[in-house]
Design an enzyme around this catalytic site. Structure first.
Site, PDB file in Angstrom:
ATOM      1  N   ASN A   9      11.749  -0.125  -6.142  1.00 23.36           N
ATOM      2  CA  ASN A   9      11.925   1.068  -5.311  1.00 23.36           C
ATOM      3  C   ASN A   9      11.141   0.912  -4.017  1.00 23.36           C
ATOM      4  O   ASN A   9      10.989   1.861  -3.258  1.00 23.36           O
ATOM      5  CB  ASN A   9      11.456   2.326  -6.058  1.00 23.36           C
ATOM      6  CG  ASN A   9      12.474   2.776  -7.089  1.00 23.36           C
ATOM      7  OD1 ASN A   9      13.671   2.762  -6.841  1.00 23.36           O
ATOM      8  ND2 ASN A   9      11.986   3.141  -8.268  1.00 23.36           N
ATOM      9  N   HIS A  12      10.400  -1.419   1.736  1.00 25.68           N
ATOM     10  CA  HIS A  12      10.337  -2.600   2.621  1.00 25.68           C
ATOM     11  C   HIS A  12      11.141  -3.757   2.044  1.00 25.68           C
ATOM     12  O   HIS A  12      11.887  -4.439   2.731  1.00 25.68           O
ATOM     13  CB  HIS A  12       8.886  -3.060   2.812  1.00 25.68           C
ATOM     14  CG  HIS A  12       8.043  -2.036   3.481  1.00 25.68           C
ATOM     15  ND1 HIS A  12       8.329  -1.561   4.730  1.00 25.68           N
ATOM     16  CD2 HIS A  12       6.933  -1.382   3.072  1.00 25.68           C
ATOM     17  CE1 HIS A  12       7.425  -0.658   5.069  1.00 25.68           C
ATOM     18  NE2 HIS A  12       6.567  -0.528   4.072  1.00 25.68           N
ATOM     19  N   LYS A  13      10.960  -3.956   0.731  1.00 28.12           N
ATOM     20  CA  LYS A  13      11.687  -5.047   0.076  1.00 28.12           C
ATOM     21  C   LYS A  13      13.194  -4.786   0.163  1.00 28.12           C
ATOM     22  O   LYS A  13      13.973  -5.686   0.435  1.00 28.12           O
ATOM     23  CB  LYS A  13      11.292  -5.131  -1.413  1.00 28.12           C
ATOM     24  CG  LYS A  13       9.884  -5.663  -1.677  1.00 28.12           C
ATOM     25  CD  LYS A  13       9.709  -5.888  -3.176  1.00 28.12           C
ATOM     26  CE  LYS A  13       8.311  -6.329  -3.558  1.00 28.12           C
ATOM     27  NZ  LYS A  13       8.178  -6.578  -5.000  1.00 28.12           N
ATOM     28  N   ASP A  69       8.969 -11.372  -8.982  1.00 28.41           N
ATOM     29  CA  ASP A  69       7.572 -11.224  -9.378  1.00 28.41           C
ATOM     30  C   ASP A  69       6.760 -12.197  -8.534  1.00 28.41           C
ATOM     31  O   ASP A  69       7.217 -13.299  -8.240  1.00 28.41           O
ATOM     32  CB  ASP A  69       7.380 -11.509 -10.872  1.00 28.41           C
ATOM     33  CG  ASP A  69       6.078 -10.900 -11.375  1.00 28.41           C
ATOM     34  OD1 ASP A  69       5.701  -9.805 -10.912  1.00 28.41           O
ATOM     35  OD2 ASP A  69       5.407 -11.518 -12.218  1.00 28.41           O
ATOM     36  N   GLY A 150      -2.048  -5.565  -0.461  1.00 28.64           N
ATOM     37  CA  GLY A 150      -2.584  -6.518  -1.449  1.00 28.64           C
ATOM     38  C   GLY A 150      -3.668  -7.416  -0.873  1.00 28.64           C
ATOM     39  O   GLY A 150      -4.606  -6.943  -0.224  1.00 28.64           O
ATOM     40  N   TYR A 151      -3.508  -8.713  -1.079  1.00 26.50           N
ATOM     41  CA  TYR A 151      -4.522  -9.693  -0.671  1.00 26.50           C
ATOM     42  C   TYR A 151      -4.361 -10.142   0.788  1.00 26.50           C
ATOM     43  O   TYR A 151      -5.045 -11.072   1.221  1.00 26.50           O
ATOM     44  CB  TYR A 151      -4.448 -10.918  -1.586  1.00 26.50           C
ATOM     45  CG  TYR A 151      -4.740 -10.618  -3.039  1.00 26.50           C
ATOM     46  CD1 TYR A 151      -6.040 -10.688  -3.542  1.00 26.50           C
ATOM     47  CD2 TYR A 151      -3.714 -10.245  -3.911  1.00 26.50           C
ATOM     48  CE1 TYR A 151      -6.302 -10.406  -4.880  1.00 26.50           C
ATOM     49  CE2 TYR A 151      -3.969  -9.960  -5.247  1.00 26.50           C
ATOM     50  CZ  TYR A 151      -5.257 -10.046  -5.722  1.00 26.50           C
ATOM     51  OH  TYR A 151      -5.524  -9.767  -7.045  1.00 26.50           O
ATOM     52  N   ASP A 152      -3.458  -9.526   1.540  1.00 31.43           N
ATOM     53  CA  ASP A 152      -3.169  -9.976   2.910  1.00 31.43           C
ATOM     54  C   ASP A 152      -4.410 -10.168   3.792  1.00 31.43           C
ATOM     55  O   ASP A 152      -4.471 -11.145   4.544  1.00 31.43           O
ATOM     56  CB  ASP A 152      -2.203  -9.001   3.604  1.00 31.43           C
ATOM     57  CG  ASP A 152      -0.761  -9.252   3.200  1.00 31.43           C
ATOM     58  OD1 ASP A 152      -0.485 -10.281   2.558  1.00 31.43           O
ATOM     59  OD2 ASP A 152       0.098  -8.415   3.541  1.00 31.43           O
ATOM     60  N   HIS A 177       6.012 -16.145   1.066  1.00 35.19           N
ATOM     61  CA  HIS A 177       6.569 -16.449  -0.254  1.00 35.19           C
ATOM     62  C   HIS A 177       7.821 -15.626  -0.550  1.00 35.19           C
ATOM     63  O   HIS A 177       8.872 -16.147  -0.863  1.00 35.19           O
ATOM     64  CB  HIS A 177       5.483 -16.162  -1.304  1.00 35.19           C
ATOM     65  CG  HIS A 177       4.751 -14.871  -1.050  1.00 35.19           C
ATOM     66  ND1 HIS A 177       4.027 -14.649   0.089  1.00 35.19           N
ATOM     67  CD2 HIS A 177       4.678 -13.718  -1.742  1.00 35.19           C
ATOM     68  CE1 HIS A 177       3.535 -13.436   0.068  1.00 35.19           C
ATOM     69  NE2 HIS A 177       3.917 -12.835  -1.028  1.00 35.19           N
ATOM     70  N   ARG A 178       7.713 -14.289  -0.382  1.00 38.63           N
ATOM     71  CA  ARG A 178       8.840 -13.419  -0.709  1.00 38.63           C
ATOM     72  C   ARG A 178       9.990 -13.645   0.268  1.00 38.63           C
ATOM     73  O   ARG A 178      11.148 -13.699  -0.119  1.00 38.63           O
ATOM     74  CB  ARG A 178       8.409 -11.948  -0.691  1.00 38.63           C
ATOM     75  CG  ARG A 178       9.373 -11.038  -1.412  1.00 38.63           C
ATOM     76  CD  ARG A 178       8.817  -9.637  -1.604  1.00 38.63           C
ATOM     77  NE  ARG A 178       7.663  -9.368  -0.791  1.00 38.63           N
ATOM     78  CZ  ARG A 178       6.406  -9.422  -1.241  1.00 38.63           C
ATOM     79  NH1 ARG A 178       6.143  -9.665  -2.489  1.00 38.63           N
ATOM     80  NH2 ARG A 178       5.379  -9.213  -0.413  1.00 38.63           N
TER      81      ARG A 178
HETATM   82  P1  IMP Z   1       4.708  -7.895  -6.934  1.00 37.99           P
HETATM   83  O1  IMP Z   1       5.238  -8.793  -8.005  1.00 37.99           O
HETATM   84  O2  IMP Z   1       5.484  -7.995  -5.647  1.00 37.99           O
HETATM   85  O3  IMP Z   1       4.503  -6.489  -7.411  1.00 37.99           O
HETATM   86  O4  IMP Z   1       3.240  -8.441  -6.580  1.00 37.99           O
HETATM   87  C1  IMP Z   1       2.192  -8.471  -7.526  1.00 37.99           C
HETATM   88  C2  IMP Z   1       0.848  -8.403  -6.812  1.00 37.99           C
HETATM   89  O5  IMP Z   1       0.645  -9.590  -6.034  1.00 37.99           O
HETATM   90  C3  IMP Z   1       0.712  -7.257  -5.830  1.00 37.99           C
HETATM   91  O6  IMP Z   1       0.255  -6.093  -6.459  1.00 37.99           O
HETATM   92  C4  IMP Z   1      -0.336  -7.793  -4.864  1.00 37.99           C
HETATM   93  O7  IMP Z   1      -1.622  -7.644  -5.390  1.00 37.99           O
HETATM   94  C5  IMP Z   1       0.001  -9.272  -4.806  1.00 37.99           C
HETATM   95  N1  IMP Z   1       0.939  -9.550  -3.702  1.00 37.99           N
HETATM   96  C6  IMP Z   1       2.276  -9.740  -3.826  1.00 37.99           C
HETATM   97  N2  IMP Z   1       2.823 -10.002  -2.635  1.00 37.99           N
HETATM   98  C7  IMP Z   1       1.810  -9.957  -1.743  1.00 37.99           C
HETATM   99  C8  IMP Z   1       1.761 -10.136  -0.326  1.00 37.99           C
HETATM  100  O8  IMP Z   1       2.760 -10.386   0.374  1.00 37.99           O
HETATM  101  N3  IMP Z   1       0.545 -10.020   0.239  1.00 37.99           N
HETATM  102  C9  IMP Z   1      -0.590  -9.750  -0.480  1.00 37.99           C
HETATM  103  N4  IMP Z   1      -0.584  -9.551  -1.789  1.00 37.99           N
HETATM  104  C10 IMP Z   1       0.604  -9.667  -2.421  1.00 37.99           C
END
Ligand code: IMP
Length: 193
Positions: A9, A12-13, A69, A150-152, A177-178
């Site tokens: 949901n 951005h994605k 994921d 997140g860790y950005d 990555h994404r």
């Molecule tokens: P998700 O699978 O996209 O929900 O990512 C799992 C977790 O990885 C997130 O809650 C963040 O802590 C970290 N994460 C995922 N993508 C990113 C990103 O693009 N930048 C920083 N942290 C990320």
């Protein structure tokens, strides 16, 4: 138009994929198909979690769908936090606490190499396909920038002199990555038309 459900949901994605597939597939979100439950993510691998989510949707909603994921894999921590990135510092999914824990685990360690890795599981016409995207870099010793999530603020991608949190969303999406995993998915889906 053929419908494809994205197991998220996160607006951005969704926007990113929707724009790139406009005219080919109609992308629908979890809330749009009435999926309000928390989809389990109990695997100990990224691929396992992505597949768990896409199969859950396919089994219950009988739709073509995909799920992603992501994890941050740090060399000196043997790949941690990896699949546990969201909950590294506890169940609260608190990004600030996660960064604090990461920085303290790396204190005094020379090797700060890390990578973000995303795995996408697509189920199309009953067949499963996986796509992976990786961006490598280093973990900074302190936070820089305020964009992203997140860790950005502590991740510096190779070839850049700044953190992910100092890039615009468009700049980050091009190399992330994404972004890379999504690009592979889109190439594949475009090729089916
Ligand atoms: P998700 O699978 O996209 O929900 O990512 C799992 C977790 O990885 C997130 O809650 C963040 O802590 C970290 N994460 C995922 N993508 C990113 C990103 O693009 N930048 C920083 N942290 C990320």
């Amino acid at each position: 138009m053929e419908q494809l459900v994205f197991a998220t949901n996160n607006p951005h994605k969704v926007d990113e994929v929707r724009n790139k597939l406009s005219g080919l597939f109609e992308i629908r979100t979890l809330s749009e198909i009435g999926c309000v439950e928390d989809i389990p993510e109990t695997s100990d691998t990224l691929q396992g979690n992505a597949a768990q989510k896409s199969h859950y949707l396919h089994d219950r909603f009988h739709c073509d769908c995909f799920a992603d994921d992501t994890g941050l894999e740090v060399e000196a921590l043997n790949g941690a936090p990896g699949v546990y990135s969201a909950r590294y510092a506890g169940p609260g999914k608190d990004s600030e606490a996660n960064i604090d824990k990461l920085l303290s685990e790396l204190e005094g360690k020379e090797n700060r190499r890390a990578r973000f890795r995303t795995v996408i599981s697509l189920i199309l016409n009953g067949q499963e396909h996986f796509f992976e995207g990786i961006v490598s870099g280093t973990i900074l010793t302190e936070r820089h920038g305020s964009n992203g999530f997140g860790y950005d603020p502590v991740f510096q991608p190779d070839g850049y002199d700044c953190s992910f949190a100092e890039l615009s969303m468009d700049e980050k999406n091009k190399i992330s990555h994404r972004g890379r995993a999504t690009e592979k998915l889109i190439q594949f889906l475009s090729g089916t038309k």
